[in-house]
Design an enzyme around this catalytic site. Structure first.
Site, PDB file in Angstrom:
ATOM      1  N   TYR A  92       0.827  -1.206   0.000  1.00 44.00           N
ATOM      2  CA  TYR A  92       0.000   0.000   0.000  1.00 44.00           C
ATOM      3  C   TYR A  92       0.862   1.258   0.000  1.00 44.00           C
ATOM      4  O   TYR A  92       1.742   1.428   0.833  1.00 44.00           O
ATOM      5  CB  TYR A  92      -0.879  -0.022   1.244  1.00 44.00           C
ATOM      6  CG  TYR A  92      -2.049   0.930   1.254  1.00 44.00           C
ATOM      7  CD1 TYR A  92      -3.216   0.631   0.556  1.00 44.00           C
ATOM      8  CD2 TYR A  92      -2.007   2.108   1.984  1.00 44.00           C
ATOM      9  CE1 TYR A  92      -4.308   1.472   0.602  1.00 44.00           C
ATOM     10  CE2 TYR A  92      -3.097   2.960   2.028  1.00 44.00           C
ATOM     11  CZ  TYR A  92      -4.246   2.639   1.334  1.00 44.00           C
ATOM     12  OH  TYR A  92      -5.327   3.488   1.376  1.00 44.00           O
ATOM     13  N   SER A 187       1.485  -7.749   1.837  1.00 43.20           N
ATOM     14  CA  SER A 187       0.503  -6.775   2.319  1.00 43.20           C
ATOM     15  C   SER A 187      -0.518  -6.493   1.215  1.00 43.20           C
ATOM     16  O   SER A 187      -1.200  -7.405   0.769  1.00 43.20           O
ATOM     17  CB  SER A 187       1.214  -5.513   2.802  1.00 43.20           C
ATOM     18  OG  SER A 187       0.324  -4.696   3.530  1.00 43.20           O
ATOM     19  N   GLN A 188      -0.635  -5.237   0.743  1.00 49.38           N
ATOM     20  CA  GLN A 188      -1.541  -4.997  -0.386  1.00 49.38           C
ATOM     21  C   GLN A 188      -1.167  -5.891  -1.553  1.00 49.38           C
ATOM     22  O   GLN A 188      -2.041  -6.449  -2.231  1.00 49.38           O
ATOM     23  CB  GLN A 188      -1.477  -3.537  -0.822  1.00 49.38           C
ATOM     24  CG  GLN A 188      -2.301  -3.242  -2.069  1.00 49.38           C
ATOM     25  CD  GLN A 188      -2.114  -1.829  -2.576  1.00 49.38           C
ATOM     26  OE1 GLN A 188      -2.993  -0.992  -2.429  1.00 49.38           O
ATOM     27  NE2 GLN A 188      -0.966  -1.548  -3.177  1.00 49.38           N
ATOM     28  N   ASP A 273       0.430  -8.958  14.154  1.00 44.12           N
ATOM     29  CA  ASP A 273       0.187  -8.038  13.040  1.00 44.12           C
ATOM     30  C   ASP A 273      -1.156  -7.335  13.223  1.00 44.12           C
ATOM     31  O   ASP A 273      -2.213  -7.932  13.042  1.00 44.12           O
ATOM     32  CB  ASP A 273       0.211  -8.817  11.724  1.00 44.12           C
ATOM     33  CG  ASP A 273       0.146  -7.916  10.497  1.00 44.12           C
ATOM     34  OD1 ASP A 273      -0.128  -6.713  10.631  1.00 44.12           O
ATOM     35  OD2 ASP A 273       0.368  -8.441   9.385  1.00 44.12           O
ATOM     36  N   HIS A 303       3.645  -6.437  11.299  1.00 43.53           N
ATOM     37  CA  HIS A 303       3.363  -6.499   9.868  1.00 43.53           C
ATOM     38  C   HIS A 303       4.606  -6.761   9.015  1.00 43.53           C
ATOM     39  O   HIS A 303       4.481  -7.031   7.821  1.00 43.53           O
ATOM     40  CB  HIS A 303       2.661  -5.214   9.420  1.00 43.53           C
ATOM     41  CG  HIS A 303       2.014  -5.321   8.081  1.00 43.53           C
ATOM     42  ND1 HIS A 303       1.169  -6.361   7.736  1.00 43.53           N
ATOM     43  CD2 HIS A 303       2.104  -4.524   6.972  1.00 43.53           C
ATOM     44  CE1 HIS A 303       0.761  -6.198   6.490  1.00 43.53           C
ATOM     45  NE2 HIS A 303       1.316  -5.103   6.004  1.00 43.53           N
TER      46      HIS A 303
END
Length: 322
Positions: A92, A187-188, A273, A303
């Site tokens: 992101y 992640s994203q 996370d 994360h």
């Protein structure tokens, strides 16, 4: 933060309550059909990066709406035959960055394609260069509520479509082997990887790390960390629109894409996370139907997940598939 989510036994049994739209498949079939009405027009321009062990191409292809999307294709310098292909999606706020930031996969003798994420690339890393020319209704700053008024307008409809087209563009290069294509991302990028895994039926493997964009009903109420918090802050102002917002998000929930996954998969999660809570990751992992799947769990990490240790785990794991 110490452990805050479900216990390990509960995580392994957890199933999302996210409701799959009845027209989910039709929605995505029509979306991709419309995108493919535009010529892919994948262009590969060799660039001089000063790197001697790899050859880098500046790539432009037509994504959602025929909009130009950027990427880098990196090949071992003396490649002379089609190579296994790793297609990567980024986290992101990031973009494709600079070529020297992405040398791991080409160093293994594979072709590597990294997609720019439209409208992003200004929060970290070496930046991005792909605009998002589509407007939308009022939204909270960030990308999570852009176009949340309707599934057809939602920002990630464009991103996920770009990602499918990115696979097609990377496969069109003569030095990539379409039959040995792997999708990866963190992640994203992990969430996009899951979407691609559900929309592209012939991948060799997928590896989503600490994936975002999964189990929206739980994520939006469990964590107050961004980016998921953007949803709650939007609804804090737009009172009474929760049901409509969740309906839009259901078309983009990684849990529903995961249920359509047809390739071997290696997931990862971290039990501390708060950005992508482990239960939301397990929701997608548990929905993944392929019997050849595994999840690496990092007990005391946030994360960052497994970081370089998980990169090493992926390198070992992918030997079986490409």
């Amino acid at each position: 933060m110490a452990l805050f989510d479900l216990s390990r036994d509960e995580l392994e049994a957890y199933r999302s309550v996210s409701t799959e739209p009845e027209d989910f498949d039709a929605f995505w079939s029509e979306t991709l059909r419309e995108a493919r009405e535009h010529d892919l027009d994948a262009r590969f321009e060799a660039v001089d990066t000063g790197l001697t062990t790899v050859q880098v191409y500046d790539v432009t292809f037509a994504g959602f709406g025929g909009h130009p999307v950027k990427g880098w294709l990196t090949l071992p310098a003396r490649a002379d035959r089609p190579l296994p292909l790793v297609v990567e999606f980024v986290g992101y706020g990031g973009g494709r960055g600079l070529p020297h930031e992405h040398l791991l996969w080409a160093s293994t003798g594979r072709a590597h394609f990294i997609m720019d994420t439209r409208g992003q690339g200004s929060a970290w890393g070496g930046g991005g260069g792909t605009a998002d020319p589509v407007g939308g209704a009022p939204s909270y700053p960030g990308f999570m509520t852009r176009g949340i008024d309707a599934p057809g307008n939602y920002y990630y409809r464009r991103v996920f479509t770009d990602a499918v087209r990115a696979v097609e563009a990377a496969r069109s290069h003569p030095l990539t082997d379409a039959s040995r294509t792997v999708a990866v991302g963190s992640s994203q990028g992990g969430g996009i990887t899951i979407a691609v895994g559900g929309l592209v039926p012939d991948l060799a493997a997928v590896a989503p790390d600490v994936p975002f964009l999964c189990d929206f009903p739980r994520a939006a109420t469990l964590t107050d960390r961004h980016p998921y918090r953007e949803i709650g802050l939007f609804l804090k102002t737009h009172r009474g629109r929760t049901e409509d917002a969740l309906r839009t998000l259901s078309y983009f929930d990684g849990v529903h894409f995961a249920a359509r996954g047809s390739a071997p998969a290696l997931f990862s999660t971290a039990l501390e996370d708060q950005t992508c809570p482990p239960s939301t990751v397990f929701a997608a992992f548990n929905a993944w139907p392929h019997e050849d799947k595994a999840i690496e769990v990092y007990e005391f990490n946030d994360h960052e997940g497994g970081g370089p240790y998980h990169e090493a785990a992926k390198l070992r794991w992918l030997r079986s598939y490409t």
